[in-house]
Write an enzyme that holds these catalytic residues in place. Structure first.
Site, PDB file in Angstrom:
ATOM      1  N   LYS A   1       0.829   6.413  -0.951  1.00  0.00           N
ATOM      2  CA  LYS A   1       1.795   7.473  -0.672  1.00  0.00           C
ATOM      3  C   LYS A   1       2.892   6.948   0.252  1.00  0.00           C
ATOM      4  O   LYS A   1       2.627   6.222   1.206  1.00  0.00           O
ATOM      5  CB  LYS A   1       1.077   8.660  -0.027  1.00  0.00           C
ATOM      6  CG  LYS A   1       1.966   9.868   0.238  1.00  0.00           C
ATOM      7  CD  LYS A   1       1.154  11.000   0.846  1.00  0.00           C
ATOM      8  CE  LYS A   1       1.993  12.221   1.153  1.00  0.00           C
ATOM      9  NZ  LYS A   1       1.195  13.323   1.729  1.00  0.00           N
TER      10      LYS A   1
ATOM     11  N   SER B   1       1.818  17.553  -0.103  1.00  0.00           N
ATOM     12  CA  SER B   1       2.918  16.624  -0.223  1.00  0.00           C
ATOM     13  C   SER B   1       2.549  15.338  -0.970  1.00  0.00           C
ATOM     14  O   SER B   1       3.411  14.504  -1.239  1.00  0.00           O
ATOM     15  CB  SER B   1       3.427  16.260   1.173  1.00  0.00           C
ATOM     16  OG  SER B   1       2.401  15.627   1.944  1.00  0.00           O
TER      17      SER B   1
ATOM     18  N   SER C   1      -2.518  18.520   1.865  1.00  0.00           N
ATOM     19  CA  SER C   1      -1.652  17.684   1.031  1.00  0.00           C
ATOM     20  C   SER C   1      -2.381  16.717   0.116  1.00  0.00           C
ATOM     21  O   SER C   1      -1.760  16.093  -0.734  1.00  0.00           O
ATOM     22  CB  SER C   1      -0.666  16.906   1.904  1.00  0.00           C
ATOM     23  OG  SER C   1       0.297  17.760   2.455  1.00  0.00           O
TER      24      SER C   1
END
Length: 464
Positions: free
Chosen positions: A84, A160, A184
């Protein structure tokens, strides 16, 4: 073992086993995944950065030589992975989905989880998209555009860690490292039919520190519980840069995974006492509890008994967002997107007394859950109140995830079924803060064993 078109959809566990018997090589697997990314990523926009193919393949060739000599570096040697874009990765930009971050920097350091994967021979493919600084429950930014859900590209994969979820669901590498500051990892896992694990706080070190402080966790999204355990073997190791990281006890997280749930006392809360849940989601989750009963667990409806802690969660996050945004130059602050800007504006209104009051409320919630787990081994809830909304919609507050960031407990989302529209629904399993990670994984594996879930091999267009 499998055709080239199937290779991207093999699990990390299957790949490592095949490397050991020389049925597959890291090079052929990596080539197949790179080809698959080129074909499918334009449909979902899962990557903020893709490494040059020759660089990736050279890493794969090095792994192939180690496997041929019987000397793999670690449990994930040769397994393709993506990171990520909130986590530092040496040599690659970490832009955090923000126009306020400049790409022209040395980028000389790996975050702890990235360093552990690199040390153990994982093949790093690139950086997956994120909401700006992880501050939103969808993945769309001015910097990297809109990331879409493989189950229906008109829907969001959540956020996210939306890029990580889209990548894992489509087979863009079986190891996806995400972050979870309020859901997330688990919310995108729910929206895309994955296993998403938020370990107990500090099990996987987090560095550099997030603006969310101790709400922030690092963990995996994967296609199976066994893969989550395998990935933890690689990344659940302390790092001196995170002074709150837990010590490493040498355990293999795969041991005991098949232990089942017989005799466990499991509380089921359909709404945590405050959430409004879509009727279809509620039915799927209620039916899932019957699986645990059939496997020998005692499952009873019981709520921990707290009111919605969203204001506590958001207030602590907003205070951190204000500090983050104010650290930028005036010119770069103007490049911050509206969501993070609004959060920072709210945070500036929180004075010291109010902030300490929020911390007191957080501590009270933690004490309540500690007591709750004296009576209950595990807690089951929906992961989200709804299936994935459209990419132009705001996911809202319909999550069951953020309370357990406040309390630092381990929690996992596993796929429990699909709606009539063909969208995944996630089941959340929460364990006690101390020594609960293995129990959460064991229960998730018990459910998965009798309730397998099939992921799409290609992204699907809007079918609404």
């Amino acid at each position: 073992m499998s055709s080239g078109t199937d290779l991207p959809h093999l699990s990390a566990t299957e790949l490592v086993a095949a490397y050991g018997t020389r049925q597959l090589s890291p090079v052929e697997v990596t080539r197949a995944i790179l080809d698959h990314i080129l074909a499918e990523n334009p449909k979902v926009n899962a990557f903020a950065f893709l490494a040059p193919a020759d660089e990736v393949l050279e890493t794969a060739r090095q792994s192939e030589r180690r496997w041929a000599q019987g000397t793999p570096l670690g449990p994930v040697d040769g397994v393709p992975a993506a990171i990520k874009d909130l986590l530092l990765t040496r040599g690659w930009p970490t832009l955090r989905g923000s126009l306020a971050v400049h790409a022209e920097q040395p980028w000389a350091e790996d975050a702890p989880a990235v360093a552990r994967l690199r040390e153990q021979g994982a093949i790093l493919l690139g950086k997956t998209t994120t909401a700006e600084f992880g501050a939103k429950g969808a993945t769309d930014t001015q910097r990297h555009g809109v990331t879409r859900n493989p189950w229906n590209t008109a829907r969001t994969p959540g956020g996210s860690s939306g890029g990580s979820a889209a990548a894992a669901a489509l087979g863009f590498g079986p190891i996806q490292i995400g972050t979870d500051g309020g859901g997330s990892i688990r919310q995108p896992a729910s929206f895309t039919g994955l296993v998403g694990f938020k370990p107990s706080f500090g099990l996987v070190p987090g560095y550099p520190a997030s603006f969310r402080g101790s709400l922030f966790h690092v963990g995996p999204l994967a296609r199976s519980v066994a893969d989550v355990a395998l990935i933890l073997n690689g990344i659940a190791r302390p790092d001196h840069r995170d002074w709150l990281s837990q010590p490493h006890d040498g355990r293999d997280w795969r041991l005991g995974l098949e232990g089942g749930v017989t005799g466990l006392r499991i509380a089921f809360s359909p709404d945590l006492g405050y959430a409004r849940v879509n009727a279809e989601v509620a039915t799927i989750i209620a039916e899932a509890t019957d699986v645990f009963r059939s496997l020998g667990a005692t499952v009873e409806q019981a709520s921990p008994g707290f009111t919605d802690p969203f204001d506590v969660y958001y207030g602590l996050s907003a205070a951190g967002a204000a500090r983050l945004v104010d650290s930028f130059t005036p010119e770069d602050r103007d490049r911050i997107g509206p969501n993070l800007r609004a959060m920072a504006d709210a945070g500036r209104k929180i004075d010291l007394g109010a902030y300490l009051g929020l911390q007191d409320e957080r501590a009270a919630l933690g004490r309540l859950l500690e007591g709750f787990h004296h009576d209950w081994d595990l807690l089951i809830t929906p992961t989200t109140a709804n299936s994935a909304p459209g990419v132009d919609e705001t996911p809202g507050r319909g999550f069951f995830t953020y309370p357990f960031n406040l309390t630092k407990q381990p929690a996992i989302s596993i796929p429990a079924g699909t709606t009539a529209a063909g969208l995944p629904v996630g089941l959340q399993i929460v364990g006690p803060r101390l020594h609960g990670d293995s129990l959460v994984l064991r229960a998730a594996r018990a459910f998965e064993r009798v309730h397998p879930f099939t992921l799409p091999k290609t992204a699907k267009g809007d079918r609404s």
